[in-house]
Design an enzyme around this catalytic site. Structure first.
Site, PDB file in Angstrom:
ATOM      1  N   LYS A 230      54.426  34.922  60.099  1.00 26.24           N
ATOM      2  CA  LYS A 230      54.850  34.805  61.210  1.00 26.24           C
ATOM      3  C   LYS A 230      54.213  33.180  61.206  1.00 26.24           C
ATOM      4  O   LYS A 230      53.315  32.626  60.329  1.00 26.24           O
ATOM      5  CB  LYS A 230      53.792  35.389  62.117  1.00 26.24           C
ATOM      6  CG  LYS A 230      52.262  34.847  61.918  1.00 26.24           C
ATOM      7  CD  LYS A 230      51.555  33.925  62.495  1.00 26.24           C
ATOM      8  CE  LYS A 230      50.561  33.697  61.948  1.00 26.24           C
ATOM      9  NZ  LYS A 230      49.767  32.483  62.549  1.00 26.24           N
TER      10      LYS A 230
ATOM     11  N   ASP B  55      44.577  38.619  64.854  1.00 24.25           N
ATOM     12  CA  ASP B  55      46.536  37.936  64.632  1.00 24.25           C
ATOM     13  C   ASP B  55      47.276  40.046  64.176  1.00 24.25           C
ATOM     14  O   ASP B  55      48.386  40.019  63.678  1.00 24.25           O
ATOM     15  CB  ASP B  55      47.036  37.051  63.424  1.00 24.25           C
ATOM     16  CG  ASP B  55      46.871  35.990  64.003  1.00 24.25           C
ATOM     17  OD1 ASP B  55      46.921  36.200  65.075  1.00 24.25           O
ATOM     18  OD2 ASP B  55      47.519  35.317  62.812  1.00 24.25           O
TER      19      ASP B  55
HETATM   20  C1  LIG Z   1      45.311  30.174  63.449  1.00 25.64           C
HETATM   21  C2  LIG Z   1      45.530  31.387  63.295  1.00 25.64           C
HETATM   22  C3  LIG Z   1      47.052  31.430  64.704  1.00 25.64           C
HETATM   23  O1  LIG Z   1      47.715  33.021  65.122  1.00 25.64           O
HETATM   24  O2  LIG Z   1      46.432  32.348  62.302  1.00 25.64           O
HETATM   25  P1  LIG Z   1      46.393  32.066  60.534  1.00 25.64           P
HETATM   26  O3  LIG Z   1      46.160  30.081  60.518  1.00 25.64           O
HETATM   27  O4  LIG Z   1      45.210  32.197  60.511  1.00 25.64           O
HETATM   28  O5  LIG Z   1      47.212  32.456  60.488  1.00 25.64           O
HETATM   29  C4  LIG Z   1      45.451  33.287  64.328  1.00 25.64           C
HETATM   30  O6  LIG Z   1      44.387  32.548  65.519  1.00 25.64           O
HETATM   31  C5  LIG Z   1      43.735  33.456  63.325  1.00 25.64           C
HETATM   32  O7  LIG Z   1      44.056  34.707  63.462  1.00 25.64           O
HETATM   33  P2  LIG Z   1      43.269  35.229  62.277  1.00 25.64           P
HETATM   34  O8  LIG Z   1      43.813  35.190  60.891  1.00 25.64           O
HETATM   35  O9  LIG Z   1      43.384  36.892  62.225  1.00 25.64           O
HETATM   36  O10 LIG Z   1      41.827  35.849  62.812  1.00 25.64           O
HETATM   37  P3  LIG Z   1      40.712  36.139  62.165  1.00 25.64           P
HETATM   38  O11 LIG Z   1      40.719  36.955  60.783  1.00 25.64           O
HETATM   39  O12 LIG Z   1      40.301  37.469  63.138  1.00 25.64           O
HETATM   40  O13 LIG Z   1      39.511  35.086  61.653  1.00 25.64           O
HETATM   41  C6  LIG Z   1      39.137  34.291  61.451  1.00 25.64           C
HETATM   42  C7  LIG Z   1      37.985  33.495  61.623  1.00 25.64           C
HETATM   43  O14 LIG Z   1      38.635  32.647  63.224  1.00 25.64           O
HETATM   44  C8  LIG Z   1      37.824  32.368  63.516  1.00 25.64           C
HETATM   45  N1  LIG Z   1      38.434  32.234  65.090  1.00 25.64           N
HETATM   46  C9  LIG Z   1      39.971  33.201  64.921  1.00 25.64           C
HETATM   47  C10 LIG Z   1      40.591  33.731  66.210  1.00 25.64           C
HETATM   48  C11 LIG Z   1      40.883  33.017  67.316  1.00 25.64           C
HETATM   49  N2  LIG Z   1      40.586  33.305  68.277  1.00 25.64           N
HETATM   50  N3  LIG Z   1      39.275  31.961  67.884  1.00 25.64           N
HETATM   51  C12 LIG Z   1      38.359  31.385  66.013  1.00 25.64           C
HETATM   52  O15 LIG Z   1      37.527  31.770  66.173  1.00 25.64           O
HETATM   53  C13 LIG Z   1      36.599  32.398  63.513  1.00 25.64           C
HETATM   54  O16 LIG Z   1      35.888  31.949  62.789  1.00 25.64           O
HETATM   55  C14 LIG Z   1      36.924  33.548  62.671  1.00 25.64           C
HETATM   56  O17 LIG Z   1      36.037  34.543  61.531  1.00 25.64           O
END
Ligand SMILES: C[C@@](CO)(OP(=O)(O)O)[C@H](O)COP(=O)(O)OP(=O)(O)OC[C@H]1O[C@@H](n2ccc(N)nc2=O)[C@H](O)[C@@H]1O
Ligand SMILES: Nc1ncnc2c1ncn2[C@@H]1O[C@H](COP(=O)(O)OP(=O)(O)O)[C@@H](O)[C@H]1O
Length: 291
Positions: A11, A137
């Site tokens: 994504k 996610d």
């Molecule tokens: C930033 C985003 C944007 O789509 O994606 P990625 O960069 O990871 O792909 C997401 O919010 C990432 O989602 P995801 O990677 O599934 O998060 P998780 O494994 O649940 O969390 C990893 C860490 O990110 C932080 N976290 C995640 C989601 C959220 N809404 N708030 C947070 O603060 C927390 O510190 C958590 O410990």
């Protein structure tokens, strides 16, 4: 069903806003998510011996419960007391720790696959409720397409599909921890919130240019501070004709939207030539939801 082959798609975030922080450290977000046609391939095979066996083409990824694909299978095996075993073969193509939800997408695919193969009878909503315990996610990766994600990312509202375009993805050779990026954001003042409603209006009007114009990601500033190469890649993409370019998720992958495939390919060539990123992909948006 003894065998299943699945695609776990990556994504991008067309928009990513953070509204606040919860007591448990998670953040309330408002994001427009879009599936792209860059995917990991997963094969699932039932085995007589109990347990989970995972193999992958990337030697540095864990093959135990630290892998999200493993953990997804384990979650449903425990809940449903499944006695048979499962072999999972994971062929990774989505860049790792890149802001493209590769791990979450693998988990989503395995949840979907386990439900099918073992006839567990879970609805999509029930799969999503389980998925969020693996990662914020994961529910979105189960749904796919163009979606507004709120809450911590698990409250999903389907949006009109993203107009057809070419997506150039460029992943510089650095890995970013999502947790650290969110933590660093807490010490920043969010000076400018992205126009999420503008993106939604653009989608409703099937207007690619206004979707591109409204794109924004509050995490970008945090990651760019540590890795200025992200801005350099964005500039090259824009100079080569991208409608707009931005970092996806917590980064470091940068994506550019193009209405012309040749321009996207030329931009990819430039980025590699300037050694800003080695991994580049020209792909498209994928608007089919999972059923
Ligand atoms: C930033 C985003 C944007 O789509 O994606 P990625 O960069 O990871 O792909 C997401 O919010 C990432 O989602 P995801 O990677 O599934 O998060 P998780 O494994 O649940 O969390 C990893 C860490 O990110 C932080 N976290 C995640 C989601 C959220 N809404 N708030 C947070 O603060 C927390 O510190 C958590 O410990
Ligand atoms: N199946 C998987 N694919 C990729 N990474 C995984 C997987 N399972 C666990 N991980 C771990 O999760 C971390 C985040 O990976 P990934 O999901 O690719 O990134 P992002 O959260 O930026 O979208 C990686 O550092 C990796 O060690």
């Amino acid at each position: 069903m003894d065998k299943l082959e699945l695609k776990a798609l990556g994504k991008i975030n067309l928009g990513l806003d953070v509204l606040g922080k919860r007591e448990n450290g998670y953040h309330d977000v408002r994001m427009v998510m879009q599936t792209v046609y860059l995917y990991d391939q997963i094969w699932m095979v039932k085995t007589k011996e109990p347990g989970i066996r995972l193999s992958t083409n990337l030697f540095y990824l864990p093959v135990n419960e630290n892998n999200l694909a493993y953990r997804a299978a384990e979650l449903l095996m425990k809940e449903f007391g499944i006695q048979e075993g499962i072999k999972i073969i994971l062929d990774k193509h989505i860049p790792v720790a890149a802001g493209m939800a590769g791990g979450s997408s693998n988990a989503a695919a395995v949840l979907f696959g386990m439900n099918r193969m073992f006839s567990l009878g879970l609805s999509q909503k029930e799969l999503m409720e389980r998925g969020v315990s693996l990662g914020a996610d994961v529910p979105y990766c189960i749904m796919r397409g163009t979606v507004l994600a709120e809450g911590i990312g698990e409250k999903l509202t389907p949006l009109p599909p993203m107009p057809r375009c070419f997506v150039l993805l460029a992943k510089p050779s650095i890995s970013v921890s999502t947790k650290m990026v969110y933590e660093k954001l807490d010490s920043h003042e969010i000076a400018k919130h992205p126009d999420i409603d503008g993106i939604i209006e653009g989608l409703k009007g099937r207007d690619l240019l206004s979707v591109a114009a409204c794109m924004g990601n509050v995490l970008e500033k945090v990651t760019v501070e540590a890795y200025p190469v992200i801005n350099e890649i964005k500039e090259v993409m824009k100079k080569q004709g991208a409608l707009n370019a931005m970092m996806s998720g917590s980064g470091p992958t940068v994506f550019g939207l193009f209405d012309d495939k040749k321009k996207a390919k030329k931009a990819a060539f430039k980025i590699r030539e300037m050694q800003l990123a080695r991994q580049t992909y020209v792909t498209g948006v994928h608007n089919t939801r999972r059923r």
